[in-house]
Design a protein around this motif. Structure first.
Motif, mmCIF file in Angstrom:
data_model
loop_
_atom_site.group_PDB
_atom_site.id
_atom_site.type_symbol
_atom_site.label_atom_id
_atom_site.label_comp_id
_atom_site.label_asym_id
_atom_site.label_seq_id
_atom_site.Cartn_x
_atom_site.Cartn_y
_atom_site.Cartn_z
ATOM 1 N N GLY A 1 0.850 3.499 13.330
ATOM 2 C CA GLY A 1 0.833 4.571 12.621
ATOM 3 C C GLY A 1 1.041 4.489 11.271
ATOM 4 N N MET A 2 1.649 3.121 10.659
ATOM 5 C CA MET A 2 1.943 3.080 9.407
ATOM 6 C C MET A 2 0.813 2.559 8.539
ATOM 7 N N ILE A 3 -0.285 1.914 9.210
ATOM 8 C CA ILE A 3 -1.287 0.924 8.540
ATOM 9 C C ILE A 3 -2.362 1.905 8.006
ATOM 10 N N PRO A 4 -2.913 2.992 8.591
ATOM 11 C CA PRO A 4 -3.905 3.721 7.875
ATOM 12 C C PRO A 4 -3.086 4.815 6.610
ATOM 13 N N SER A 5 -1.841 5.246 6.856
ATOM 14 C CA SER A 5 -1.090 5.992 6.143
ATOM 15 C C SER A 5 -1.038 5.549 4.800
ATOM 16 N N VAL A 6 -0.993 4.071 4.691
ATOM 17 C CA VAL A 6 -0.856 3.542 3.153
ATOM 18 C C VAL A 6 -2.159 3.601 2.468
ATOM 19 N N PHE A 7 -3.361 3.299 3.323
ATOM 20 C CA PHE A 7 -4.659 3.574 2.772
ATOM 21 C C PHE A 7 -4.745 4.632 2.369
ATOM 22 N N ALA A 8 -4.539 5.598 3.063
ATOM 23 C CA ALA A 8 -4.692 7.280 2.493
ATOM 24 C C ALA A 8 -3.850 7.734 1.319
ATOM 25 N N ALA A 9 -2.582 7.097 1.508
ATOM 26 C CA ALA A 9 -1.681 7.405 0.291
ATOM 27 C C ALA A 9 -2.149 6.905 -1.098
ATOM 28 N N ALA A 10 -2.526 5.758 -1.200
ATOM 29 C CA ALA A 10 -3.096 5.045 -2.095
ATOM 30 C C ALA A 10 -4.258 5.667 -2.753
ATOM 31 N N PHE A 11 -5.263 6.475 -2.095
ATOM 32 C CA PHE A 11 -6.358 7.033 -2.794
ATOM 33 C C PHE A 11 -5.921 8.681 -2.879
ATOM 34 N N THR A 12 -4.689 9.069 -2.457
ATOM 35 C CA THR A 12 -4.362 10.517 -2.518
ATOM 36 C C THR A 12 -3.352 10.525 -3.882
ATOM 37 N N ILE A 13 -2.330 9.683 -4.032
ATOM 38 C CA ILE A 13 -1.482 9.809 -5.008
ATOM 39 C C ILE A 13 -1.507 9.325 -6.286
ATOM 40 N N PHE A 14 -2.697 8.387 -6.533
ATOM 41 C CA PHE A 14 -3.038 7.652 -7.650
ATOM 42 C C PHE A 14 -4.214 8.238 -8.239
ATOM 43 N N PRO A 15 -4.145 8.298 -9.672
ATOM 44 C CA PRO A 15 -5.418 8.463 -10.046
ATOM 45 C C PRO A 15 -6.351 7.405 -10.113
ATOM 46 N N PRO A 16 -7.766 7.557 -10.316
ATOM 47 C CA PRO A 16 -8.668 6.563 -10.173
ATOM 48 C C PRO A 16 -8.392 5.180 -11.036
ATOM 49 N N SER A 17 -7.755 5.587 -12.198
ATOM 50 C CA SER A 17 -7.365 4.522 -13.353
ATOM 51 C C SER A 17 -6.683 3.371 -12.939
ATOM 52 N N LYS A 18 -5.836 3.626 -11.755
ATOM 53 C CA LYS A 18 -4.611 3.185 -11.227
ATOM 54 C C LYS A 18 -5.099 2.186 -10.145
ATOM 55 N N ARG A 19 -6.439 2.343 -9.486
ATOM 56 C CA ARG A 19 -6.854 1.586 -8.662
ATOM 57 C C ARG A 19 -6.856 0.288 -8.461
ATOM 58 N N SER A 20 -7.079 -0.308 -9.934
ATOM 59 C CA SER A 20 -7.105 -1.819 -10.030
ATOM 60 C C SER A 20 -5.893 -2.300 -9.851
ATOM 61 N N ILE A 21 -4.854 -1.744 -9.668
ATOM 62 C CA ILE A 21 -3.342 -2.134 -9.277
ATOM 63 C C ILE A 21 -3.155 -1.758 -8.013
ATOM 64 N N VAL A 22 -3.395 -0.748 -7.540
ATOM 65 C CA VAL A 22 -2.876 -0.345 -6.111
ATOM 66 C C VAL A 22 -3.881 -0.926 -5.157
ATOM 67 N N SER A 23 -5.237 -0.981 -5.113
ATOM 68 C CA SER A 23 -6.200 -1.512 -4.361
ATOM 69 C C SER A 23 -6.017 -2.937 -3.856
ATOM 70 N N PRO A 24 -5.758 -3.654 -5.041
ATOM 71 C CA PRO A 24 -5.472 -5.274 -4.680
ATOM 72 C C PRO A 24 -4.340 -5.323 -3.790
#
Length: 530
Positions: free
Chosen positions: A131-154
């Motif tokens: 239950g923990m694994i997909p929650s992190v992926f969903a949270a990353a794209f929900t709570i961070f603006p697109p400009s921060k994805r270069s930090i969050v996605s890696p």
């Protein structure tokens, strides 16, 4: 795509305030990432130490494989289910309960006194931890603006790929330095910290309890039967001659019936357990396919290198772990580079470069010999580690970054499920190729090592004399030794076949990467977009 841009960014001018990240959300996200790291690490942490667990629990060689299989079956059911549960109870409750339950199950695993207890406790650990694994992926794209994805996605890409890669290394070290119990006890303190942090800090969303009245029990039963049986068939099939084995045969029937029920309910239920309509998004469909192949590269190569080092080189668990640590280091150092490039480079070209790097690494391994050691494996491992990160970051962004927020939780579960299924299918196919091609190569090599072949007779005579001079039964010992040499060469040739097939697969995927649709602002990290 426009909907992702507007969902994440809003109209032009007010974009600046959204660049700021709430520290509370950032800490909550870090806690979630660490929880995911533990859950994924536990897939592989016991793989290098199964012999120690087998001895400690007095288990048979057939039973001990279930320590892995039970975890994987349970986890593969929970991963797609977690999207519905997240919408039902909220990310906060789902993740906190998952972290606490995973920690409790880890304690139970450490206290197991027989193999039956261990199998049950591992299944609980895999199901709750999933239950923990997909929650992190969903949270990353929900709570961070697109400009921060270069930090969050890696960050999430690194965790998702590094954890299974270093799992055998960590497991080998723990079981050597302490005992196999510490493979599970190591989760306890971090697990408690993660559960407390998640409960107190996560406030990304609210649950919708009205979904419970529409809960699709038939869909859940079909999904559990389908995915659970599929995982079992893929795990046990290569070992037991597929449908010739009664358990595999009956599980195949359950799998087909479960699949029919699951897919029927997925398209007809008011609130299906898994929302398959996310696949209508072309990028998500391609991203999931790439995630599937990435699973083959991630779990398949994490499996085949230790098999080679154990069978051909005679390495123990700790030596294998030390030899394979290079891949983990390569991932760690490539993660920030992949993040930097993801904001400045067409993600499709990044994926293409990543798969070509994978292919170059596996192509190098097609020249394998029985003498290959740490230094010969160094370049293929570096290529594998760097390529994993170059693929993972843009695949995450392309697959999940263009979806509307309403679909993210379910889509995240599907996306992660595809990677795990890719690993399961990859392992089954690799095992089958090793078995079939090994037998074929042995038969072909044996044709040449026979009476009437002058070179074979000379080798046999010289070895017989050598062994006889040491007081052994010369002809018998020489025959046994030559048979062992033929077996080893047949195994090597089957390993080379696997690497050749993987090379072709990765080269093909590099071409397909160009067919994806390039997203707008979300993937490139700009503010406004068009």
């Amino acid at each position: 795509m426009a909907n992702a841009t507007t969902a994440a960014g809003g109209p032009g001018a007010p974009a600046i305030p959204e660049e700021k990240i709430d520290p509370k959300k950032a800490i909550a996200f870090l806690a979630m990432v660490f929880g995911m790291f533990m859950a994924i690490l536990d897939i592989q942490i016991v793989s290098a130490s199964l012999a120690e667990i087998q001895a400690g629990l007095s288990a048979s060689s057939d039973e001990i494989s279930w320590v892995q299989t039970s975890y994987l079956i349970a986890e593969v059911i929970m991963i797609p289910l977690s999207g519905f549960l997240g919408r039902l109870v909220s990310t906060r409750i789902l993740f906190s309960v998952s972290a606490a339950g995973f920690t409790a199950a880890s304690v139970l695993c450490a206290t197991a006194t027989n193999i039956d207890q261990m199998i049950v406790y591992r299944a609980i650990q895999g199901f709750i931890g999933g239950g923990m694994i997909p929650s992190v992926f969903a949270a990353a794209f929900t709570i961070f603006p697109p400009s921060k994805r270069s930090i969050v996605s890696p960050m999430i890409g690194l965790v998702a790929t590094l954890a299974p890669t270093i799992g055998p290394t960590v497991g080998g070290y723990l079981s050597h330095a302490f005992s196999w119990h510490w493979l599970f006890l190591v989760n306890v303190i971090p697990g408690i910290v993660v559960a407390i942090a998640a409960w107190n800090l996560i406030d990304f969303d609210k649950g919708d309890r009205s979904l419970l009245s529409k809960f699709d029990w038939w869909g859940l039963a079909g999904m559990a039967a389908f995915l659970g049986s599929l995982e079992y068939v893929l795990e046990e099939g290569p070992r037991n001659d597929w449908l010739q084995d009664h358990a595999v045969y009956y599980c195949s029937i359950v799998m087909v019936v479960g699949a029919i029920i699951f897919f029927y309910r997925a398209f007809t239920a008011e609130q299906p357990i898994v929302d398959l309509f996310a696949f209508k998004n072309l990028n998500f469909a391609f991203g999931s396919a790439f995630s599937f192949v990435l699973g083959i590269g991630l779990y398949g190569l994490t499996y085949i290198y230790p098999v080679y080092l154990g069978q051909i080189r005679g390495y123990d668990a700790l030596m294998i772990g030390e030899a394979l640590f290079v891949s983990g280091l390569a991932m760690f150092f490539t993660a920030p580079i992949a993040g930097f490039l993801s904001g400045r480079m067409d993600p499709r070209f990044m994926i293409m470069i990543g798969f070509l790097g994978f292919g170059a690494g596996t192509w190098t391994m097609t020249h394998l010999t029985a003498d290959w050691d740490f230094y010969e494996l160094l370049i293929p491992q570096i290529l594998r580690g760097c390529s994993l990160m170059l693929c993972m970051v843009p695949i995450n962004n392309l697959a999940l970054g263009t979806l509307p927020l309403a679909r993210l939780k379910n889509a995240s579960g599907l996306f992660n499920l595809m990677r795990n299924l890719g690993g399961a299918v990859g392992l089954a196919v690799i095992n089958q190729i090793l078995t079939d091609r090994g037998a074929l190569h042995y038969a072909q090599l044996s044709e040449n090592v026979r009476w009437g072949n002058p070179e074979a007779e000379d080798l046999m005579n010289s070895m017989s004399k050598n062994f006889a001079s040491h007081g052994l039964d010369g002809p018998t010992t020489a025959l046994s030794r030559i048979s062992g040499m033929v077996h080893q060469q047949a195994s090597l040739l089957s390993f080379m076949d696997v690497f050749y097939i993987l090379t072709m697969l990765f080269a093909l995927l590099a071409v397909f990467a160009l067919l994806m649709r390039k997203p707008g602002a979300p993937a490139s990290g700009g503010g406004g977009g068009h």
